[in-house]
Enzyme design. Structure first.
Site, PDB file in Angstrom:
ATOM      1  N   GLU A   4       0.833  -1.216   0.000  1.00 32.69           N
ATOM      2  CA  GLU A   4       0.000   0.000   0.000  1.00 32.69           C
ATOM      3  C   GLU A   4       0.862   1.257   0.000  1.00 32.69           C
ATOM      4  OE1 GLU A   4      -3.011  -0.183  -0.624  1.00 32.69           O
ATOM      5  OE2 GLU A   4      -3.800  -2.084   0.130  1.00 32.69           O
ATOM      6  N   ARG A  53       0.681   3.701  -3.256  1.00 32.68           N
ATOM      7  CA  ARG A  53       0.008   4.984  -3.014  1.00 32.68           C
ATOM      8  C   ARG A  53       1.009   6.115  -2.763  1.00 32.68           C
ATOM      9  NH1 ARG A  53      -5.722   3.493  -0.104  1.00 32.68           N
ATOM     10  NH2 ARG A  53      -5.624   1.253  -0.426  1.00 32.68           N
ATOM     11  N   ASP A  89      -5.059 -10.010  -8.231  1.00 37.36           N
ATOM     12  CA  ASP A  89      -5.385  -9.122  -9.352  1.00 37.36           C
ATOM     13  C   ASP A  89      -4.197  -8.420 -10.013  1.00 37.36           C
ATOM     14  OD1 ASP A  89      -5.070  -7.694  -6.971  1.00 37.36           O
ATOM     15  OD2 ASP A  89      -6.878  -6.487  -7.179  1.00 37.36           O
ATOM     16  N   GLU A 124     -11.940   0.497 -10.368  1.00 39.33           N
ATOM     17  CA  GLU A 124     -11.571  -0.406 -11.477  1.00 39.33           C
ATOM     18  C   GLU A 124     -12.439  -0.250 -12.721  1.00 39.33           C
ATOM     19  OE1 GLU A 124     -11.807  -1.350  -8.280  1.00 39.33           O
ATOM     20  OE2 GLU A 124      -9.671  -1.619  -7.849  1.00 39.33           O
TER      21      GLU A 124
HETATM   22  C1  DMJ Z   1      -6.230   0.335  -5.005  1.00 40.49           C
HETATM   23  O1  DMJ Z   1      -5.477   0.551  -3.900  1.00 40.49           O
HETATM   24  C2  DMJ Z   1      -5.451  -0.313  -6.100  1.00 40.49           C
HETATM   25  O2  DMJ Z   1      -6.097  -0.120  -7.308  1.00 40.49           O
HETATM   26  C3  DMJ Z   1      -5.233  -1.774  -5.872  1.00 40.49           C
HETATM   27  O3  DMJ Z   1      -4.594  -2.386  -6.955  1.00 40.49           O
HETATM   28  C4  DMJ Z   1      -6.535  -2.463  -5.651  1.00 40.49           C
HETATM   29  N1  DMJ Z   1      -7.304  -1.839  -4.633  1.00 40.49           N
HETATM   30  C5  DMJ Z   1      -7.459  -0.424  -4.619  1.00 40.49           C
HETATM   31  C6  DMJ Z   1      -8.640   0.110  -5.388  1.00 40.49           C
HETATM   32  O4  DMJ Z   1      -9.734  -0.667  -5.405  1.00 40.49           O
END
Ligand code: DMJ
Length: 650
Positions: free
Chosen positions: A277, A281, A410, A545
């Site tokens: 994270e 971010r 994912d 998404e």
């Molecule tokens: C975000 O922090 C990123 O896109 C991550 O890959 C998946 N989850 C969240 C958004 O849904």
């Protein structure tokens, strides 16, 4: 006491004409009104004028509120404090249940004959026939072998031969031959573009207002309680939103945030942070802001946080721990396990590779490349699909047998493609693994729903198919489209379009027009609706998404229906998640338009990703973060595609 000569009340007489004085001339009427006006007392005249002014103001106010509503804004700003919570203007009406055999959905894929056998029916050939990964790879490789003086060319998804180096950005004017109801003329488009982009800026300002007033410098806004929550204590929302403000040209907001970064942000803190994270971010946000602005402040901060995250890689296996104390320089797995999440350890590469390129210090890139090399070689994959956990001691996959494109796996797939693109399409191992994985998805996870044949990506658990799809999977249409844009097979674009349609249906089929976190697709013959939502899955976290994928699909196809879909989604966010005092909130129940039940949290990715992708979706300017120059990290932070002359990947 005698009666006052002037009454202290307003008496305006509209008396009829005196008998015998009838004169229909305009002149007479004017004189008569004027005379009457002069006969009124000063107080009467003032009061009359005052009332006129009052009427005028009321008229103006109601006009502006009507236009506001017409623009899709809520009236919630005018509500009282006690009912700030998300009362829709007009409840969303669920469409009539779809009767079997009907064709209610636009662009509905062809109906599939379902067998009576238990278990998942077989997919139609259309989605399977395109050959295996190695065939595709050899085609792509063949196209990649560039003879001296010869252009790199492969067959694109549009069926034309394109130059993969210059890969064109979207269809040229007039090229879009798709018969979309969203098609409109240039003037209408310009007006819509301006209106919609401005609406996104307005949404951002509203979100920022809440953050600024109640959560400034903290991780996340809690808009309903007008407070904040702390995750790492690093101003997460502020950093995640920096490049969005830059792209949306919100200069004043950006400057205030920059000032906070310059004077308040410190990573010298005794705090445990999550490696993934913080990388996507914070490191990602700082790096992209550095690239967009050229301001060294952000690069310095990126170097600082990047180097503080490195202890995570000090494990027996070199597979990083999930958590790092950035002040102490220690790292550890979560308390209950020594496993890390596969998506987490394989979705930090774009950022660390870029950090190495900028600092000329190879340690960052080496650390994340080691993870990719190990994962590449590991046993336990199914046709290129990875399990969800990996052990930091043994370096092996754990909890094997479960395969998903959703949570915990994912962005592994996303970063295979994006690393290949970032490095100038030279690192074939990434491409190989990506192509194989997409074939694995087609073979094992792709199915169609009943009654309307929505193509979806389910999950596999120990050989058993589950028609469950996380909203997170909706990154996939965009990623597939990006691959096709970069010369990968045309059927990736076909699949992208099918899945995009499904992801949109996950919104429009809900009563609020917002997608839940997880859906289950019906596959039984005779089902009434395609999509079911379990009570525990009804929440919406303001995730990006679907909007992200709409952005890619629009950039590459120029089919305006994708913009129109995005516009509807934005309106529903405004309708059901906007909090009057500032900010947007996650909600608990997308199926209840009367009470979507706020969760009182605005995730940082709403500003970092969702609103940014909305803005880019509505923009007609393909050079606004050109997809031939930038690759977005998984948190929507654009990082540059390395120019050919740059240092080669390890
Ligand atoms: C975000 O922090 C990123 O896109 C991550 O890959 C998946 N989850 C969240 C958004 O849904």
């Amino acid at each position: 006491m005698h009666a006052p000569s002037r009454p202290d009340y307003v008496s305006i007489h509209f008396t009829g004409q005196q008998p015998g004085s009838y004169n229909n001339g305009k002149q007479w009427r004017r004189q008569s009104y004027w005379r009457k006006w002069k006969q009124l007392s000063r107080l009467q005249r003032s009061l009359f004028l005052f009332m006129l002014v009052l009427l005028f103001i009321c008229g103006l106010a109601s006009y502006s509120s009507v236009t506001k509503q017409l623009r899709g804004f809520t009236v919630r700003e005018q509500e009282t404090e006690s009912n700030i919570l998300l009362k829709p203007i007009k409840p969303h009406v669920l469409p009539e249940p779809v009767k079997q055999g009907q064709d209610p959905l636009a662009e509905q894929p062809s109906q599939r004959k379902l067998s009576n056998k238990r278990g998942p029916p077989v997919l139609p050939n259309r989605l399977q026939k395109k050959g295996n990964a190695s065939n595709i790879l050899s085609e792509v490789k063949a196209a990649d072998i560039k003879k001296e003086g010869e252009e790199e060319r492969v067959i694109s998804w549009r069926g034309a031969v394109i130059d993969t180096v210059q890969a064109t950005e979207g269809a040229k004017d007039g090229e879009n031959k798709e018969d979309s109801p969203g098609n409109r003329n240039i003037n209408q488009s310009k007006v819509l573009e301006t209106e919609r982009m401005e609406a996104v800026r307005e949404s951002f300002r509203h979100a920022w207002k809440g953050y600024k007033e109640y959560a400034w410098g903290h991780d996340e806004l809690r808009p309903v309680s007008r407070s904040y929550s702390e995750w790492f204590g690093l101003g997460l929302t502020l950093i995640d939103a920096l490049d969005t403000m830059w792209i949306l040209e919100l200069k004043q907001e950006f400057e205030e945030a920059r000032e906070w970064v310059a004077s308040e942000l410190t990573f010298n803190k005794n705090v445990d942070v999550n490696l993934f994270e913080t990388t996507i971010r914070i490191l990602g946000g700082l790096l992209s802001t550095y690239h967009l602005t050229g301001d060294n402040l952000f690069l310095d901060k990126a170097k600082d946080v990047g180097s503080r995250l490195m202890p995570a890689f000090n494990t027996q296996s070199k597979i990083p721990y999930s958590d790092v104390n950035i002040g102490k320089g220690t790292a550890h797995p979560p308390r209950w396990t020594s496993d890390s999440t596969v998506a987490e350890v394989t979705s930090i590469q774009l950022e660390f590779r870029e950090l190495s390129r900028l600092t000329q210090d190879p340690q960052y890139q080496a650390a994340v490349a080691e993870v990719m090399n190990q994962v590449h070689k590991l046993e336990g994959k199914l046709d290129g699909l990875v399990p969800m956990f990996i052990n930091t001691n043994s370096g092996q996959f754990t909890h094997q047998g479960i395969y998903t494109l959703g949570a915990r796996a994912d962005s592994y797939y996303e970063y295979l493609l994006k690393q290949w693109i970032q490095g100038g399409k030279k690192e074939n191992q990434f491409l190989e693994d990506y192509l194989q994985a997409i074939e694995g998805v087609k073979k094992n996870l792709l199915q169609k729903s009943s009654p309307n044949g929505l193509v979806f990506v389910g999950e596999l658990s120990h050989g058993q198919f589950s028609p469950k799809m996380d909203h997170l999977v909706c990154f996939l249409p965009g990623t597939l489209a990006l691959g096709a844009h970069n010369g990968l097979p045309a059927d990736h674009m076909d699949l992208a379009k099918e899945l995009m349609h499904t992801c949109y249906q996950m919104y429009v089929q809900m009563e609020t027009g917002l997608s839940p976190e997880i859906v289950h697709f019906n596959m039984h013959q005779g089902s009434v609706r395609d999509i079911e939502v379990k009570p525990a899955d009804r929440h919406n976290l303001l995730r990006p998404e679907t909007v992200e994928s709409l952005f890619y699909l629009y950039r590459f196809t120029k089919d305006r229906k994708y913009q129109d879909w995005g516009w509807k989604i934005l309106q529903n966010f405004n309708k059901y998640t906007k909090v009057s005092s500032g900010g947007y909130t996650s909600i608990n129940n997308v199926c209840d338009p009367d009470y979507p039940s706020p969760r009182d949290k605005m995730e940082s990715f709403f500003l970092g990703e969702t609103l940014k992708y909305f803005y880019l979706l509505f923009s007609e300017d393909a050079d606004l973060i050109s997809l031939d120059k930038y690759v977005f990290n998984t948190e929507a932070h654009p990082l540059p595609i390395w120019p050919p002359a740059e240092p080669q990947p390890l």
